[in-house]
Design a protein around this motif. Structure first.
Motif, PDB file in Angstrom:
ATOM      1  N   ASP A 137       1.104  -0.917   0.036  1.00 26.52           N
ATOM      2  CA  ASP A 137       0.355   0.300  -0.590  1.00 26.52           C
ATOM      3  C   ASP A 137       1.132   1.080  -0.286  1.00 26.52           C
ATOM      4  OD1 ASP A 137      -1.866   2.046   0.063  1.00 26.52           O
ATOM      5  OD2 ASP A 137      -2.685   1.054   2.138  1.00 26.52           O
ATOM      6  N   ASP A 138       0.812   2.086  -1.157  1.00 22.97           N
ATOM      7  CA  ASP A 138       2.090   3.228  -1.453  1.00 22.97           C
ATOM      8  C   ASP A 138       0.620   4.489  -1.822  1.00 22.97           C
ATOM      9  OD1 ASP A 138       2.225   2.329  -4.005  1.00 22.97           O
ATOM     10  OD2 ASP A 138       3.352   1.862  -4.502  1.00 22.97           O
ATOM     11  N   VAL A 139       1.961   5.210  -1.517  1.00 20.08           N
ATOM     12  CA  VAL A 139       1.034   6.658  -2.739  1.00 20.08           C
ATOM     13  C   VAL A 139       2.426   7.202  -2.766  1.00 20.08           C
ATOM     14  CG1 VAL A 139       1.856   7.494   0.004  1.00 20.08           C
ATOM     15  CG2 VAL A 139       0.112   8.903  -1.329  1.00 20.08           C
ATOM     16  N   GLU A 176      -3.770  15.579   3.133  1.00 23.12           N
ATOM     17  CA  GLU A 176      -4.458  15.141   4.477  1.00 23.12           C
ATOM     18  C   GLU A 176      -4.952  14.193   5.076  1.00 23.12           C
ATOM     19  OE1 GLU A 176      -8.631  17.748   4.076  1.00 23.12           O
ATOM     20  OE2 GLU A 176      -6.409  18.432   5.848  1.00 23.12           O
ATOM     21  N   ARG A 177      -5.165  13.387   4.369  1.00 25.15           N
ATOM     22  CA  ARG A 177      -5.754  11.865   4.413  1.00 25.15           C
ATOM     23  C   ARG A 177      -4.857  11.284   5.071  1.00 25.15           C
ATOM     24  NH1 ARG A 177      -6.779  12.194  -1.205  1.00 25.15           N
ATOM     25  NH2 ARG A 177      -5.920  10.566  -2.222  1.00 25.15           N
ATOM     26  N   TYR A 178      -3.514  11.224   4.075  1.00 22.61           N
ATOM     27  CA  TYR A 178      -2.552  10.422   4.346  1.00 22.61           C
ATOM     28  C   TYR A 178      -1.820  10.584   5.829  1.00 22.61           C
ATOM     29  CZ  TYR A 178      -3.511   9.086   0.052  1.00 22.61           C
ATOM     30  OH  TYR A 178      -4.108   8.139  -1.494  1.00 22.61           O
ATOM     31  N   VAL A 179      -2.188  12.222   6.725  1.00 22.71           N
ATOM     32  CA  VAL A 179      -1.150  12.212   7.114  1.00 22.71           C
ATOM     33  C   VAL A 179      -1.012  11.162   8.253  1.00 22.71           C
ATOM     34  CG1 VAL A 179      -0.680  14.007   9.626  1.00 22.71           C
ATOM     35  CG2 VAL A 179      -1.083  14.272   6.832  1.00 22.71           C
ATOM     36  N   ASP A 180      -2.081  11.190   8.828  1.00 21.37           N
ATOM     37  CA  ASP A 180      -2.459   9.545  10.299  1.00 21.37           C
ATOM     38  C   ASP A 180      -2.154   7.964  10.434  1.00 21.37           C
ATOM     39  OD1 ASP A 180      -3.487   9.470  12.886  1.00 21.37           O
ATOM     40  OD2 ASP A 180      -4.988   8.087  11.802  1.00 21.37           O
ATOM     41  N   GLN A 181      -1.583   7.995   8.222  1.00 22.56           N
ATOM     42  CA  GLN A 181      -0.559   7.298   8.172  1.00 22.56           C
ATOM     43  C   GLN A 181       0.741   6.844   7.608  1.00 22.56           C
ATOM     44  OE1 GLN A 181      -2.582   5.100   4.769  1.00 22.56           O
ATOM     45  NE2 GLN A 181      -4.522   6.263   4.761  1.00 22.56           N
ATOM     46  N   VAL A 182       0.955   8.284   8.278  1.00 16.72           N
ATOM     47  CA  VAL A 182       2.593   8.194   7.874  1.00 16.72           C
ATOM     48  C   VAL A 182       3.472   8.120   9.401  1.00 16.72           C
ATOM     49  CG1 VAL A 182       5.004   9.631   7.374  1.00 16.72           C
ATOM     50  CG2 VAL A 182       2.313   9.258   5.851  1.00 16.72           C
ATOM     51  N   LYS A 183       4.591   7.730   9.705  1.00 15.73           N
ATOM     52  CA  LYS A 183       4.896   7.838  10.961  1.00 15.73           C
ATOM     53  C   LYS A 183       6.628   8.174  10.568  1.00 15.73           C
ATOM     54  CE  LYS A 183       1.219   6.053  13.425  1.00 15.73           C
ATOM     55  NZ  LYS A 183       0.412   7.030  13.553  1.00 15.73           N
ATOM     56  N   ARG A 184       7.146   8.136  11.767  1.00 14.96           N
ATOM     57  CA  ARG A 184       8.745   8.883  11.417  1.00 14.96           C
ATOM     58  C   ARG A 184       9.401   6.998  11.208  1.00 14.96           C
ATOM     59  NH1 ARG A 184      12.020  12.148  15.362  1.00 14.96           N
ATOM     60  NH2 ARG A 184      13.618  11.205  13.909  1.00 14.96           N
ATOM     61  N   GLN A 242       8.585   5.276   8.255  1.00  6.20           N
ATOM     62  CA  GLN A 242       8.729   4.840   7.287  1.00  6.20           C
ATOM     63  C   GLN A 242       9.262   4.364   5.754  1.00  6.20           C
ATOM     64  OE1 GLN A 242       3.991   5.973   6.900  1.00  6.20           O
ATOM     65  NE2 GLN A 242       3.957   4.062   7.360  1.00  6.20           N
ATOM     66  N   ALA A 243       9.693   3.175   5.216  1.00 15.38           N
ATOM     67  CA  ALA A 243      10.560   3.335   4.043  1.00 15.38           C
ATOM     68  C   ALA A 243      10.131   4.209   2.887  1.00 15.38           C
ATOM     69  CB  ALA A 243      10.320   1.489   3.688  1.00 15.38           C
ATOM     70  N   LEU A 244      10.661   4.580   2.339  1.00 18.75           N
ATOM     71  CA  LEU A 244      10.727   5.254   1.438  1.00 18.75           C
ATOM     72  C   LEU A 244      11.585   4.835  -0.304  1.00 18.75           C
ATOM     73  CD1 LEU A 244      11.111   9.320   2.462  1.00 18.75           C
ATOM     74  CD2 LEU A 244       9.143   8.354   2.072  1.00 18.75           C
ATOM     75  N   GLU A 245      11.119   5.153  -0.955  1.00 22.27           N
ATOM     76  CA  GLU A 245      11.763   5.122  -2.290  1.00 22.27           C
ATOM     77  C   GLU A 245      12.093   6.268  -3.705  1.00 22.27           C
ATOM     78  OE1 GLU A 245      10.676   2.323  -5.913  1.00 22.27           O
ATOM     79  OE2 GLU A 245      11.837   1.084  -4.619  1.00 22.27           O
ATOM     80  N   VAL A 246      13.336   6.338  -3.168  1.00 25.03           N
ATOM     81  CA  VAL A 246      13.382   7.670  -4.173  1.00 25.03           C
ATOM     82  C   VAL A 246      14.315   8.101  -5.918  1.00 25.03           C
ATOM     83  CG1 VAL A 246      14.077   9.783  -3.958  1.00 25.03           C
ATOM     84  CG2 VAL A 246      13.621   9.381  -2.276  1.00 25.03           C
ATOM     85  N   MET A 247      13.595   7.917  -6.944  1.00 30.49           N
ATOM     86  CA  MET A 247      13.832   8.102  -7.991  1.00 30.49           C
ATOM     87  C   MET A 247      14.134   9.738  -8.769  1.00 30.49           C
ATOM     88  SD  MET A 247      13.812   5.144  -8.610  1.00 30.49           S
ATOM     89  CE  MET A 247      14.008   4.309 -11.255  1.00 30.49           C
ATOM     90  N   VAL A 248      15.212   9.624  -9.359  1.00 30.91           N
ATOM     91  CA  VAL A 248      15.416  11.213  -9.752  1.00 30.91           C
ATOM     92  C   VAL A 248      15.119  11.383 -10.932  1.00 30.91           C
ATOM     93  CG1 VAL A 248      16.718  11.990  -7.277  1.00 30.91           C
ATOM     94  CG2 VAL A 248      18.216  10.615  -9.037  1.00 30.91           C
ATOM     95  N   ASP A 249      15.150  11.819 -12.080  1.00 32.62           N
ATOM     96  CA  ASP A 249      15.152  12.179 -13.646  1.00 32.62           C
ATOM     97  C   ASP A 249      17.271  12.395 -13.773  1.00 32.62           C
ATOM     98  OD1 ASP A 249      12.062  11.741 -13.055  1.00 32.62           O
ATOM     99  OD2 ASP A 249      12.201  14.101 -13.317  1.00 32.62           O
ATOM    100  N   ALA A 250      17.530  12.313 -12.838  1.00 30.51           N
ATOM    101  CA  ALA A 250      19.230  12.483 -13.297  1.00 30.51           C
ATOM    102  C   ALA A 250      19.888  11.099 -13.782  1.00 30.51           C
ATOM    103  CB  ALA A 250      19.796  13.705 -12.944  1.00 30.51           C
ATOM    104  N   LEU A 251      19.613  10.666 -12.457  1.00 30.60           N
ATOM    105  CA  LEU A 251      19.785   8.786 -12.311  1.00 30.60           C
ATOM    106  C   LEU A 251      18.482   8.262 -12.630  1.00 30.60           C
ATOM    107  CD1 LEU A 251      21.809   9.656  -8.981  1.00 30.60           C
ATOM    108  CD2 LEU A 251      22.494   9.588 -11.714  1.00 30.60           C
ATOM    109  N   LEU A 277       3.084   2.889   2.828  1.00 33.04           N
ATOM    110  CA  LEU A 277       2.591   3.387   3.919  1.00 33.04           C
ATOM    111  C   LEU A 277       2.181   1.809   4.925  1.00 33.04           C
ATOM    112  CD1 LEU A 277      -0.404   4.446   2.824  1.00 33.04           C
ATOM    113  CD2 LEU A 277       0.837   6.047   3.854  1.00 33.04           C
ATOM    114  N   SER A 278       2.280   0.381   3.719  1.00 35.51           N
ATOM    115  CA  SER A 278       1.888  -0.716   4.710  1.00 35.51           C
ATOM    116  C   SER A 278       2.288  -2.222   3.569  1.00 35.51           C
ATOM    117  CB  SER A 278       0.496  -0.936   5.363  1.00 35.51           C
ATOM    118  OG  SER A 278       0.003  -0.665   4.445  1.00 35.51           O
ATOM    119  N   GLU A 279       2.520  -2.963   4.335  1.00 38.93           N
ATOM    120  CA  GLU A 279       2.583  -3.400   3.628  1.00 38.93           C
ATOM    121  C   GLU A 279       1.827  -5.059   3.775  1.00 38.93           C
ATOM    122  OE1 GLU A 279       6.712  -4.897   2.068  1.00 38.93           O
ATOM    123  OE2 GLU A 279       7.503  -2.738   2.258  1.00 38.93           O
ATOM    124  N   ARG A 280       1.617  -6.338   3.011  1.00 39.05           N
ATOM    125  CA  ARG A 280       0.696  -7.198   3.498  1.00 39.05           C
ATOM    126  C   ARG A 280       1.324  -8.342   2.366  1.00 39.05           C
ATOM    127  NH1 ARG A 280      -3.263  -3.716   3.513  1.00 39.05           N
ATOM    128  NH2 ARG A 280      -3.811  -3.461   1.597  1.00 39.05           N
TER     129      ARG A 280
END
Length: 391
Positions: free
Chosen positions: A72-74, A224-232, A234-243, A291-294
């Motif tokens: 479950d991601d955003v 704002e609807r995602y604020v309650d589901q976010v915690k310090r 939590q995993a992020l995946e970042v992509m940059v156009d330069a790489l 946000l979560s994994e199942r």
């Protein structure tokens, strides 16, 4: 002219008569219906067939409920920022006498980067230090004389206060002198300088930027609807156009407690390790927040979902029959729907042919790849068999 007008009706009547004769002849050639050998009259068999309803099971397509790993991601967009960043500016005006770095150079914390002309300030420090030495010597003599009662205690205290005043004057002179050297507040990489040796700069002028790239921050906003589901953390995946094609793993480092009233979004900050220094501040970033994994989420094709008023249902195949089952749905991914309640792994649900399922318990047979897999074996039609034999 009159003969031609009478000829048209005659030809039409002849054609109609020929078609009627052909139809009567074709009907006489059809074989008589053969009833199954049960001893019943033809009329009775027809009535019984009408009572039995449809001739056989309904052909449908089915899919098996499978469990998969579901995330479950955003997604959001953001900007990369340095771990630490500062623009070096002088606190006092002066003329630059020394630059101890090259553009784009790695520097260490505390290293002197820029020095200003300090001749006057060094003289003030020496003068203050000399006056302090004299004041300390006078105080020591006065202290001895006061013990011997040759001078009053007031004279001794005044000499002591004079020492303290001169100590403060020396500290002030040294502080002014230290302002003429700009040191790196942290280890990092300096940018491209805007000044040269000999330039006279005023206090507050931009000299050079310093960036700590050992790690970078990524700032992004979420509704704002995602604020309650976010915690310090939590995993992020970042992509940059330069790489392109290289995702970077990150973690949520901070969440702004205030939601922006204009866009109704919250500011989040992630942190990415950057040991190679490939990520640069200011880069455009595409952020995927998990946000979560199942590990075993049950999924069915979207075609299996059949809304029924406020309920969500599917047709489940049980022992060769279709049974309407109420379910609860979750996420949608790649034309599939998550089922949170109502089904189990391995169940079979109808994906095509639901319109022909009128009620629970309707017999079905599965269509796959253009062929029918009979869940109930259909008996051969005796009448058709006899007709084929006679032909």
């Amino acid at each position: 002219m009159n003969v031609r007008r009478l000829l048209y009706p005659v030809v039409a009547l002849a054609g109609i008569g020929a078609l009627g004769g052909y139809a009567w002849h074709a009907q006489r050639q059809q074989p008589a219906p053969v009833e199954q050998g049960n001893g019943q009259a033809p009329g009775t068999a027809a009535k019984d067939a009408g009572k039995q309803g449809p001739a056989g099971p309904v052909a449908v397509d089915v899919a098996v409920v499978t469990g998969i790993r579901l995330v479950d991601d955003v997604n959001a967009v953001g900007t990369l920022r340095s771990n630490e960043a500062v623009i070096l500016r002088p606190e006092v005006a002066g003329r630059i006498t020394r630059l101890n770095f090259s553009d784009g150079q790695q520097v260490r914390k505390g290293q002197v980067l820029i020095a200003f002309d300090s001749a006057v300030n060094q003289a003030e420090v020496r003068q203050a230090r000399a006056e302090l030495n004299i004041a300390r010597a006078n105080f020591e003599r006065n202290a001895d004389l006061a013990k011997q009662k040759f001078i009053s205690d007031r004279a001794r205290d005044e000499s002591q206060a004079n020492v303290q005043v001169l100590e403060a004057r020396l500290a002030l002179a040294e502080a002014r002198l230290s302002k003429l050297e700009i040191r790196a507040p942290f280890s990092g990489v300096v940018g491209i300088r805007n000044v040269s040796v000999g330039d006279y700069v005023k206090d507050g002028a931009d000299l050079v930027n310093l960036e700590d790239l050992s790690s970078v921050k990524v700032d992004f906003r979420l509704p704002e609807r995602y604020v309650d589901q976010v915690k310090r953390g939590q995993a992020l995946e970042v992509m940059v156009d330069a790489l392109p094609g290289k995702p970077f793993a990150a973690r949520v480092d901070a969440i702004d407690p205030q939601v922006d009233s204009n866009g109704r979004s919250a500011l989040l900050r992630g942190r990415i390790d950057n040991p190679e220094g490939r990520l640069k501040p200011g880069m455009f970033a595409r952020v995927r927040l998990i946000l979560s994994e199942r590990a075993n989420a049950l999924m069915v094709p979207e075609e299996a979902i059949v809304p029924q008023g406020a309920k969500v249902t599917v047709w489940k195949v049980v022992d060769g029959q279709a049974v309407r089952t109420e379910v609860k749905t979750g996420l949608r991914r790649a034309a599939k729907v998550e089922i949170t309640e109502g089904l189990s792994a391995g169940d079979r649900v109808v994906t095509a042919g639901q319109v022909r399922l009128a009620r629970d318990g309707t017999p079905v047979r599965i269509m796959q790849g253009g062929t029918i897999q009979g869940m109930q074996e259909a008996k051969p039609n005796a009448a058709a068999t006899a007709a084929v034999a006679r032909s």
